[in-house]
Design a protein around this motif. Structure first.
Motif, PDB file in Angstrom:
ATOM      1  N   MET A   1       2.976   6.735  -4.785  1.00  0.00           N
ATOM      2  CA  MET A   1       2.075   7.082  -3.687  1.00  0.00           C
ATOM      3  C   MET A   1       0.755   6.309  -3.754  1.00  0.00           C
ATOM      4  SD  MET A   1      -0.775   9.149  -3.087  1.00  0.00           S
ATOM      5  CE  MET A   1      -0.896  10.627  -4.077  1.00  0.00           C
ATOM      6  N   THR A   2       0.267   6.049  -4.949  1.00  0.00           N
ATOM      7  CA  THR A   2      -1.056   5.422  -5.106  1.00  0.00           C
ATOM      8  C   THR A   2      -0.997   3.902  -5.124  1.00  0.00           C
ATOM      9  OG1 THR A   2      -0.813   5.538  -7.490  1.00  0.00           O
ATOM     10  CG2 THR A   2      -1.887   7.408  -6.419  1.00  0.00           C
ATOM     11  N   GLY A   3       0.213   3.332  -5.198  1.00  0.00           N
ATOM     12  CA  GLY A   3       0.373   1.878  -5.273  1.00  0.00           C
ATOM     13  C   GLY A   3       1.089   1.489  -6.553  1.00  0.00           C
ATOM     14  N   LEU A   4       1.696   0.283  -6.569  1.00  0.00           N
ATOM     15  CA  LEU A   4       2.392  -0.165  -7.791  1.00  0.00           C
ATOM     16  C   LEU A   4       1.366  -0.312  -8.920  1.00  0.00           C
ATOM     17  CD1 LEU A   4       4.891  -3.042  -6.845  1.00  0.00           C
ATOM     18  CD2 LEU A   4       5.404  -0.634  -7.296  1.00  0.00           C
TER      19      LEU A   4
ATOM     20  N   GLY B   1      -3.592  -1.464   4.824  1.00  0.00           N
ATOM     21  CA  GLY B   1      -4.655  -2.206   5.500  1.00  0.00           C
ATOM     22  C   GLY B   1      -6.013  -1.541   5.389  1.00  0.00           C
ATOM     23  N   GLY B   2      -7.027  -2.305   5.775  1.00  0.00           N
ATOM     24  CA  GLY B   2      -8.404  -1.812   5.700  1.00  0.00           C
ATOM     25  C   GLY B   2      -8.664  -0.662   6.658  1.00  0.00           C
TER      26      GLY B   2
ATOM     27  N   ALA C   1     -11.140  -2.858   0.772  1.00  0.00           N
ATOM     28  CA  ALA C   1     -10.811  -4.287   0.678  1.00  0.00           C
ATOM     29  C   ALA C   1      -9.495  -4.569   1.396  1.00  0.00           C
ATOM     30  CB  ALA C   1     -10.711  -4.700  -0.782  1.00  0.00           C
ATOM     31  N   SER C   2      -9.268  -5.850   1.711  1.00  0.00           N
ATOM     32  CA  SER C   2      -8.113  -6.218   2.532  1.00  0.00           C
ATOM     33  C   SER C   2      -7.347  -7.398   1.942  1.00  0.00           C
ATOM     34  CB  SER C   2      -8.609  -6.594   3.928  1.00  0.00           C
ATOM     35  OG  SER C   2      -7.671  -7.376   4.609  1.00  0.00           O
ATOM     36  N   PHE C   3      -6.048  -7.228   1.730  1.00  0.00           N
ATOM     37  CA  PHE C   3      -5.218  -8.360   1.308  1.00  0.00           C
ATOM     38  C   PHE C   3      -4.931  -9.283   2.481  1.00  0.00           C
ATOM     39  CE2 PHE C   3      -3.816  -5.334  -2.113  1.00  0.00           C
ATOM     40  CZ  PHE C   3      -4.347  -6.065  -3.162  1.00  0.00           C
TER      41      PHE C   3
ATOM     42  N   LYS D   1      -0.551  -5.860   6.730  1.00  0.00           N
ATOM     43  CA  LYS D   1      -1.278  -4.579   6.725  1.00  0.00           C
ATOM     44  C   LYS D   1      -1.347  -3.973   5.313  1.00  0.00           C
ATOM     45  CE  LYS D   1      -2.992  -2.856   9.554  1.00  0.00           C
ATOM     46  NZ  LYS D   1      -4.432  -3.094   9.880  1.00  0.00           N
ATOM     47  N   MET D   2      -2.020  -4.677   4.437  1.00  0.00           N
ATOM     48  CA  MET D   2      -2.211  -4.172   3.075  1.00  0.00           C
ATOM     49  C   MET D   2      -3.662  -4.292   2.651  1.00  0.00           C
ATOM     50  SD  MET D   2       0.939  -5.673   0.894  1.00  0.00           S
ATOM     51  CE  MET D   2       0.239  -5.111  -0.643  1.00  0.00           C
ATOM     52  N   GLY D   3      -4.159  -3.260   2.034  1.00  0.00           N
ATOM     53  CA  GLY D   3      -5.520  -3.289   1.510  1.00  0.00           C
ATOM     54  C   GLY D   3      -5.626  -2.289   0.379  1.00  0.00           C
ATOM     55  N   TYR D   4      -6.845  -1.961   0.021  1.00  0.00           N
ATOM     56  CA  TYR D   4      -7.009  -0.940  -1.011  1.00  0.00           C
ATOM     57  C   TYR D   4      -8.378  -0.295  -0.926  1.00  0.00           C
ATOM     58  CZ  TYR D   4      -9.100  -4.891  -3.651  1.00  0.00           C
ATOM     59  OH  TYR D   4      -9.845  -5.970  -4.043  1.00  0.00           O
TER      60      TYR D   4
END
Ligand code: GLN
Length: 381
Positions: free
Chosen positions: A62-65, A95-96, A228-230, A240-243
Protein backbone atom coordinates in the motif's frame (compact mmCIF):
# COMPACT_ATOMS: atom_id res chain seq x y z
CA UNK A 1 -33.23 12.78 -14.88
CA UNK A 2 -31.57 12.56 -11.49
CA UNK A 3 -29.51 15.56 -10.63
CA UNK A 4 -27.25 16.18 -7.67
CA UNK A 5 -26.36 19.38 -5.98
CA UNK A 6 -22.87 20.25 -7.10
CA UNK A 7 -20.19 20.24 -4.43
CA UNK A 8 -18.11 22.42 -6.69
CA UNK A 9 -20.45 24.94 -8.29
CA UNK A 10 -18.51 27.31 -10.46
CA UNK A 11 -15.84 24.72 -11.26
CA UNK A 12 -15.64 23.65 -14.89
CA UNK A 13 -13.15 21.42 -16.65
CA UNK A 14 -9.52 22.13 -15.75
CA UNK A 15 -7.80 24.64 -18.03
CA UNK A 16 -5.14 22.06 -18.98
CA UNK A 17 -7.71 19.66 -20.43
CA UNK A 18 -9.62 22.50 -22.10
CA UNK A 19 -6.58 24.03 -23.79
CA UNK A 20 -5.05 20.72 -24.84
CA UNK A 21 -8.37 19.71 -26.38
CA UNK A 22 -8.70 23.01 -28.23
CA UNK A 23 -5.11 22.65 -29.43
CA UNK A 24 -5.99 19.20 -30.79
CA UNK A 25 -9.13 20.43 -32.55
CA UNK A 26 -7.20 23.16 -34.34
CA UNK A 27 -4.11 21.11 -34.94
CA UNK A 28 -2.13 23.69 -32.98
CA UNK A 29 1.34 23.23 -31.50
CA UNK A 30 0.56 22.49 -27.87
CA UNK A 31 2.64 24.58 -25.47
CA UNK A 32 -0.28 24.72 -23.01
CA UNK A 33 -0.47 21.70 -20.68
CA UNK A 34 2.87 20.93 -19.07
CA UNK A 35 4.27 17.73 -20.53
CA UNK A 36 7.26 16.84 -22.70
CA UNK A 37 6.78 16.01 -26.40
CA UNK A 38 9.87 13.80 -26.34
CA UNK A 39 10.21 10.32 -24.91
CA UNK A 40 11.83 9.11 -21.72
CA UNK A 41 15.08 7.12 -21.66
CA UNK A 42 14.58 3.71 -23.38
CA UNK A 43 16.49 2.17 -20.46
CA UNK A 44 13.61 3.17 -18.20
CA UNK A 45 11.06 1.53 -20.53
CA UNK A 46 13.23 -1.56 -20.57
CA UNK A 47 13.42 -1.62 -16.76
CA UNK A 48 9.60 -1.44 -16.50
CA UNK A 49 9.12 -4.06 -19.26
CA UNK A 50 11.57 -6.35 -17.52
CA UNK A 51 9.61 -6.01 -14.26
CA UNK A 52 6.40 -6.95 -16.10
CA UNK A 53 8.05 -9.94 -17.79
CA UNK A 54 9.42 -11.14 -14.47
CA UNK A 55 5.91 -11.35 -13.04
CA UNK A 56 5.73 -8.17 -10.96
CA UNK A 57 2.11 -7.66 -11.94
CA UNK A 58 0.11 -7.84 -8.72
CA UNK A 59 -0.58 -5.24 -6.02
CA UNK A 60 2.39 -3.41 -4.63
CA UNK A 61 2.47 -2.77 -0.88
CA UNK A 62 0.00 0.00 0.00
CA UNK A 63 2.81 2.45 0.83
CA UNK A 64 4.97 1.68 -2.23
CA UNK A 65 7.68 -0.86 -3.12
CA UNK A 66 10.29 -0.88 -0.33
CA UNK A 67 13.18 -0.63 -2.80
CA UNK A 68 11.69 2.55 -4.28
CA UNK A 69 10.97 4.12 -0.89
CA UNK A 70 14.54 3.40 0.18
CA UNK A 71 15.89 5.08 -2.93
CA UNK A 72 13.69 8.11 -2.32
CA UNK A 73 15.05 8.32 1.24
CA UNK A 74 18.61 8.17 -0.09
CA UNK A 75 17.97 10.78 -2.79
CA UNK A 76 16.33 13.16 -0.29
CA UNK A 77 19.21 12.72 2.16
CA UNK A 78 21.83 13.35 -0.53
CA UNK A 79 20.10 16.38 -2.00
CA UNK A 80 18.70 18.14 1.05
CA UNK A 81 20.37 16.51 4.06
CA UNK A 82 16.94 15.50 5.34
CA UNK A 83 16.19 12.10 6.87
CA UNK A 84 12.92 10.32 6.15
CA UNK A 85 12.22 6.78 7.31
CA UNK A 86 11.08 4.78 4.25
CA UNK A 87 8.86 2.61 6.45
CA UNK A 88 6.92 5.37 8.15
CA UNK A 89 7.52 8.66 6.31
CA UNK A 90 7.52 8.02 2.55
CA UNK A 91 4.47 7.04 0.46
CA UNK A 92 4.43 6.41 -3.28
CA UNK A 93 1.40 8.01 -4.94
CA UNK A 94 -0.42 8.05 -8.26
CA UNK A 95 1.12 11.40 -9.21
CA UNK A 96 1.55 14.76 -7.54
CA UNK A 97 -2.09 15.81 -7.81
CA UNK A 98 -3.29 12.71 -5.94
CA UNK A 99 -0.69 13.28 -3.24
CA UNK A 100 -1.90 16.87 -2.84
CA UNK A 101 -5.54 15.79 -2.62
CA UNK A 102 -4.73 13.05 -0.13
CA UNK A 103 -2.68 15.34 2.11
CA UNK A 104 -5.48 17.90 2.11
CA UNK A 105 -8.11 15.24 2.81
CA UNK A 106 -6.11 13.99 5.77
CA UNK A 107 -5.86 17.46 7.37
CA UNK A 108 -8.58 19.86 6.31
CA UNK A 109 -11.97 19.94 8.03
CA UNK A 110 -14.93 22.28 7.73
CA UNK A 111 -13.95 25.83 8.60
CA UNK A 112 -10.19 25.31 8.36
CA UNK A 113 -8.40 28.08 6.50
CA UNK A 114 -5.73 27.40 3.90
CA UNK A 115 -3.42 30.12 2.59
CA UNK A 116 -2.63 29.84 -1.10
CA UNK A 117 -0.25 32.01 -3.13
CA UNK A 118 -1.77 32.91 -6.47
CA UNK A 119 -1.31 32.43 -9.37
CA UNK A 120 -1.58 28.84 -8.13
CA UNK A 121 -1.85 25.40 -9.69
CA UNK A 122 -5.56 24.92 -10.24
CA UNK A 123 -5.99 21.76 -8.14
CA UNK A 124 -5.43 23.33 -4.72
CA UNK A 125 -8.44 25.57 -4.16
CA UNK A 126 -11.22 23.18 -5.32
CA UNK A 127 -9.77 20.38 -3.16
CA UNK A 128 -9.77 22.64 -0.09
CA UNK A 129 -13.37 23.70 -0.78
CA UNK A 130 -14.56 20.15 -1.34
CA UNK A 131 -13.38 19.38 2.19
CA UNK A 132 -15.26 22.32 3.64
CA UNK A 133 -12.11 24.39 4.04
CA UNK A 134 -11.81 28.09 3.27
CA UNK A 135 -9.30 29.31 0.73
CA UNK A 136 -7.37 32.44 1.72
CA UNK A 137 -5.75 33.52 -1.50
CA UNK A 138 -2.83 35.95 -1.55
CA UNK A 139 -2.58 37.41 -5.03
CA UNK A 140 0.96 37.96 -6.27
CA UNK A 141 1.61 40.21 -9.23
CA UNK A 142 3.87 40.08 -12.25
CA UNK A 143 6.57 40.52 -13.25
CA UNK A 144 8.29 39.32 -10.06
CA UNK A 145 5.55 37.65 -8.02
CA UNK A 146 7.38 38.63 -4.80
CA UNK A 147 5.84 37.59 -1.48
CA UNK A 148 5.38 40.35 1.09
CA UNK A 149 5.43 38.36 4.32
CA UNK A 150 3.60 41.08 6.23
CA UNK A 151 0.68 40.41 3.92
CA UNK A 152 0.88 36.70 4.72
CA UNK A 153 0.85 37.55 8.41
CA UNK A 154 -2.36 39.50 7.87
CA UNK A 155 -4.01 36.42 6.36
CA UNK A 156 -3.23 34.41 9.47
CA UNK A 157 -6.07 33.72 11.91
CA UNK A 158 -6.92 31.29 14.69
CA UNK A 159 -8.43 29.04 12.00
CA UNK A 160 -5.35 28.89 9.76
CA UNK A 161 -4.63 25.18 9.29
CA UNK A 162 -2.27 25.10 6.36
CA UNK A 163 -0.11 27.07 3.94
CA UNK A 164 0.39 25.70 0.45
CA UNK A 165 3.77 26.41 -1.13
CA UNK A 166 4.91 25.66 -4.65
CA UNK A 167 8.54 26.22 -5.59
CA UNK A 168 9.63 26.33 -8.36
CA UNK A 169 6.22 27.75 -8.97
CA UNK A 170 3.70 26.79 -11.62
CA UNK A 171 2.93 28.99 -13.60
CA UNK A 172 5.31 31.85 -12.66
CA UNK A 173 8.61 29.95 -12.53
CA UNK A 174 9.34 31.84 -9.30
CA UNK A 175 11.40 30.15 -6.57
CA UNK A 176 11.33 30.65 -2.82
CA UNK A 177 14.53 32.29 -1.58
CA UNK A 178 16.44 31.65 1.62
CA UNK A 179 14.94 34.91 2.93
CA UNK A 180 11.40 33.66 2.16
CA UNK A 181 12.15 30.47 4.07
CA UNK A 182 13.39 32.41 7.09
CA UNK A 183 10.19 34.47 7.10
CA UNK A 184 8.13 31.30 6.89
CA UNK A 185 10.01 29.77 9.81
CA UNK A 186 9.35 32.89 11.91
CA UNK A 187 5.70 32.98 10.94
CA UNK A 188 4.93 29.35 11.75
CA UNK A 189 7.06 29.01 14.88
CA UNK A 190 4.98 28.04 17.95
CA UNK A 191 1.91 27.38 15.83
CA UNK A 192 0.38 24.09 14.67
CA UNK A 193 0.05 25.35 11.11
CA UNK A 194 0.86 22.70 8.51
CA UNK A 195 2.65 23.18 5.21
CA UNK A 196 1.88 21.46 1.93
CA UNK A 197 4.98 21.99 -0.19
CA UNK A 198 4.43 21.14 -3.83
CA UNK A 199 7.99 20.61 -5.11
CA UNK A 200 7.29 18.71 -8.31
CA UNK A 201 9.70 20.96 -10.28
CA UNK A 202 12.53 20.54 -7.74
CA UNK A 203 14.95 19.25 -10.41
CA UNK A 204 14.24 21.98 -12.95
CA UNK A 205 16.05 25.08 -11.63
CA UNK A 206 18.14 27.51 -13.62
CA UNK A 207 21.14 29.84 -13.45
CA UNK A 208 22.68 28.01 -10.48
CA UNK A 209 19.61 28.68 -8.28
CA UNK A 210 19.33 26.44 -5.23
CA UNK A 211 16.02 24.69 -4.63
CA UNK A 212 14.94 25.55 -1.08
CA UNK A 213 13.11 22.36 -0.22
CA UNK A 214 11.25 22.86 3.05
CA UNK A 215 12.84 19.61 4.21
CA UNK A 216 16.24 21.32 4.37
CA UNK A 217 14.90 23.17 7.42
CA UNK A 218 13.97 21.02 10.45
CA UNK A 219 11.49 23.63 11.78
CA UNK A 220 9.58 23.36 8.51
CA UNK A 221 10.14 19.67 7.86
CA UNK A 222 8.31 18.73 11.08
CA UNK A 223 5.08 20.38 9.85
CA UNK A 224 5.28 19.64 6.12
CA UNK A 225 4.00 17.30 3.48
CA UNK A 226 6.51 17.47 0.61
CA UNK A 227 5.08 16.44 -2.76
CA UNK A 228 7.30 15.16 -5.58
CA UNK A 229 6.67 13.86 -9.10
CA UNK A 230 8.34 11.10 -11.13
CA UNK A 231 6.49 12.39 -14.18
CA UNK A 232 8.49 15.62 -14.12
CA UNK A 233 11.69 13.86 -13.09
CA UNK A 234 11.68 11.17 -15.77
CA UNK A 235 9.64 12.72 -18.63
CA UNK A 236 6.81 10.29 -17.90
CA UNK A 237 3.83 12.47 -16.93
CA UNK A 238 1.49 9.78 -18.31
CA UNK A 239 2.67 7.24 -15.76
CA UNK A 240 1.09 9.30 -12.96
CA UNK A 241 3.62 8.51 -10.26
CA UNK A 242 4.88 10.64 -7.43
CA UNK A 243 5.44 10.52 -3.72
CA UNK A 244 4.83 12.27 -0.45
CA UNK A 245 7.37 12.85 2.32
CA UNK A 246 6.06 13.71 5.78
CA UNK A 247 6.95 13.05 9.42
CA UNK A 248 5.53 9.80 10.82
CA UNK A 249 2.54 11.40 12.56
CA UNK A 250 1.45 13.15 9.39
CA UNK A 251 2.22 10.17 7.16
CA UNK A 252 0.07 7.95 9.36
CA UNK A 253 -2.96 10.14 8.62
CA UNK A 254 -1.97 10.53 4.96
CA UNK A 255 -1.93 6.74 4.54
CA UNK A 256 -5.33 6.31 6.19
CA UNK A 257 -6.77 8.24 3.26
CA UNK A 258 -4.39 6.89 0.61
CA UNK A 259 -5.30 3.24 1.35
CA UNK A 260 -8.98 3.85 0.60
CA UNK A 261 -8.36 6.14 -2.32
CA UNK A 262 -5.82 4.49 -4.64
CA UNK A 263 -4.69 1.70 -2.27
CA UNK A 264 -1.41 1.21 -4.13
CA UNK A 265 0.42 2.41 -7.24
CA UNK A 266 1.18 0.12 -10.16
CA UNK A 267 3.92 -2.38 -9.39
CA UNK A 268 6.08 -2.78 -12.52
CA UNK A 269 6.54 0.96 -12.94
CA UNK A 270 7.64 1.31 -9.35
CA UNK A 271 10.14 -1.52 -9.87
CA UNK A 272 11.41 -0.02 -13.12
CA UNK A 273 11.75 3.46 -11.68
CA UNK A 274 13.63 2.08 -8.67
CA UNK A 275 16.07 0.26 -10.92
CA UNK A 276 16.57 3.36 -13.04
CA UNK A 277 16.95 5.82 -10.16
CA UNK A 278 19.66 3.70 -8.57
CA UNK A 279 21.93 5.77 -10.82
CA UNK A 280 21.69 9.44 -9.67
CA UNK A 281 23.06 10.53 -13.05
CA UNK A 282 19.54 9.81 -14.28
CA UNK A 283 18.24 13.01 -12.69
CA UNK A 284 21.17 15.21 -11.71
CA UNK A 285 21.52 16.62 -15.23
CA UNK A 286 17.89 17.65 -15.53
CA UNK A 287 18.36 21.35 -14.77
CA UNK A 288 21.08 21.71 -17.43
CA UNK A 289 18.92 19.81 -19.92
CA UNK A 290 15.94 22.13 -19.37
CA UNK A 291 18.03 25.29 -19.09
CA UNK A 292 19.09 24.74 -22.69
CA UNK A 293 15.42 24.60 -23.67
CA UNK A 294 14.51 27.63 -21.59
CA UNK A 295 17.38 29.65 -23.06
CA UNK A 296 16.48 28.64 -26.60
CA UNK A 297 12.80 29.47 -26.08
CA UNK A 298 13.63 32.84 -24.52
CA UNK A 299 16.03 33.68 -27.35
CA UNK A 300 13.41 32.80 -29.96
CA UNK A 301 10.58 34.56 -28.12
CA UNK A 302 12.58 37.76 -27.73
CA UNK A 303 12.04 38.27 -31.49
CA UNK A 304 8.25 38.28 -31.03
CA UNK A 305 6.02 41.07 -29.70
CA UNK A 306 5.73 39.41 -26.29
CA UNK A 307 7.70 40.54 -23.24
CA UNK A 308 9.42 37.78 -21.30
CA UNK A 309 8.98 37.51 -17.54
CA UNK A 310 11.76 36.03 -15.39
CA UNK A 311 11.90 32.23 -15.21
CA UNK A 312 13.94 30.80 -12.34
CA UNK A 313 12.68 27.22 -12.49
CA UNK A 314 9.90 24.84 -13.70
CA UNK A 315 9.26 24.21 -17.37
CA UNK A 316 7.06 27.22 -17.91
CA UNK A 317 7.82 30.61 -19.42
CA UNK A 318 5.37 33.45 -18.81
CA UNK A 319 5.07 36.39 -21.20
CA UNK A 320 3.10 39.63 -21.09
CA UNK A 321 1.26 41.31 -23.95
CA UNK A 322 -0.60 44.29 -22.38
CA UNK A 323 1.72 46.73 -24.19
CA UNK A 324 0.17 45.71 -27.51
CA UNK A 325 -3.29 44.39 -26.70
CA UNK A 326 -6.14 45.01 -24.27
CA UNK A 327 -7.65 41.60 -24.98
CA UNK A 328 -8.49 39.29 -22.08
CA UNK A 329 -5.85 36.61 -21.61
CA UNK A 330 -8.46 33.91 -22.31
CA UNK A 331 -9.32 35.64 -25.61
CA UNK A 332 -5.79 36.05 -26.85
CA UNK A 333 -4.96 32.46 -25.81
CA UNK A 334 -7.88 31.24 -27.89
CA UNK A 335 -6.96 33.47 -30.82
CA UNK A 336 -3.38 32.18 -30.75
CA UNK A 337 -4.77 28.68 -31.17
CA UNK A 338 -7.37 29.39 -33.85
CA UNK A 339 -5.50 32.00 -35.91
CA UNK A 340 -1.85 31.16 -35.30
CA UNK A 341 -1.81 27.48 -34.31
CA UNK A 342 -0.04 27.78 -30.94
CA UNK A 343 -1.60 26.83 -27.60
CA UNK A 344 -0.72 28.46 -24.28
CA UNK A 345 -2.43 28.86 -20.91
CA UNK A 346 -4.04 32.16 -19.81
CA UNK A 347 -2.62 32.83 -16.34
CA UNK A 348 -5.96 34.22 -15.05
CA UNK A 349 -6.96 30.54 -14.75
CA UNK A 350 -4.57 30.32 -11.80
CA UNK A 351 -6.33 33.03 -9.76
CA UNK A 352 -9.50 32.38 -7.72
CA UNK A 353 -10.86 35.72 -8.92
CA UNK A 354 -9.61 35.14 -12.48
CA UNK A 355 -7.40 38.21 -12.15
CA UNK A 356 -6.11 39.10 -15.59
CA UNK A 357 -2.68 40.74 -15.72
CA UNK A 358 -2.30 40.06 -19.45
CA UNK A 359 0.04 37.09 -19.02
CA UNK A 360 0.27 33.80 -20.92
CA UNK A 361 2.15 30.66 -19.88
CA UNK A 362 4.07 28.57 -22.41
CA UNK A 363 5.53 25.12 -21.68
CA UNK A 364 9.04 24.74 -23.14
CA UNK A 365 9.48 21.05 -22.28
CA UNK A 366 9.45 20.39 -26.00
CA UNK A 367 11.82 19.33 -28.79
CA UNK A 368 13.88 22.08 -30.38
CA UNK A 369 11.97 21.85 -33.67
CA UNK A 370 8.64 22.14 -31.84
CA UNK A 371 9.78 25.33 -30.09
CA UNK A 372 11.18 26.77 -33.32
CA UNK A 373 8.01 26.03 -35.26
CA UNK A 374 5.81 27.51 -32.52
CA UNK A 375 7.77 30.74 -32.32
CA UNK A 376 7.88 31.03 -36.10
CA UNK A 377 4.07 31.10 -35.94
CA UNK A 378 4.02 33.59 -33.05
CA UNK A 379 6.29 35.91 -35.07
CA UNK A 380 3.33 36.50 -37.41
CA UNK A 381 1.41 38.19 -34.61
N1 GLN B 1 0.97 20.33 -14.14
C1 GLN B 1 0.59 20.42 -15.51
C2 GLN B 1 0.52 21.85 -15.97
O1 GLN B 1 0.55 22.76 -15.19
C3 GLN B 1 -0.73 19.81 -15.84
C4 GLN B 1 -1.25 18.75 -14.94
C5 GLN B 1 -2.63 18.36 -15.34
O2 GLN B 1 -3.06 18.60 -16.46
N2 GLN B 1 -3.33 17.82 -14.43
O3 GLN B 1 0.38 22.07 -17.14
Amino acid sequence: MISIQSKLPGVGTTVFTTMSKLAGQHNAINLSQGFPDFDCDPALIEAVSEAMRSGMNQYAPMTGLPVLRELIAEKTKNLYGASYNPETEITVTAGGTQAIFTALSACISAGDEVIIFEPAYDAYAPAVRLLGGLVKPYELAPPNYEIDWDMVKKLFSANTRMIILNSPQNPSGKMLSEADIQELIKLTRNTDVLILSDEVYEHIVFDGNVHESVCRHPELQERSFVIASFGKLLHTTGWKMGYCLAPAGLTKEFRKVHQFNVFSVNTPMQAGVAKYLANPESYLGLSAFFQEKRDLFRRLMSETKFKLLPCEGSYFQCVSYRHFSEEKDTEIAERLITDFGVASIPVSAFYTKRTDHGILRFCFAKRQDTLEKAVERLMKL
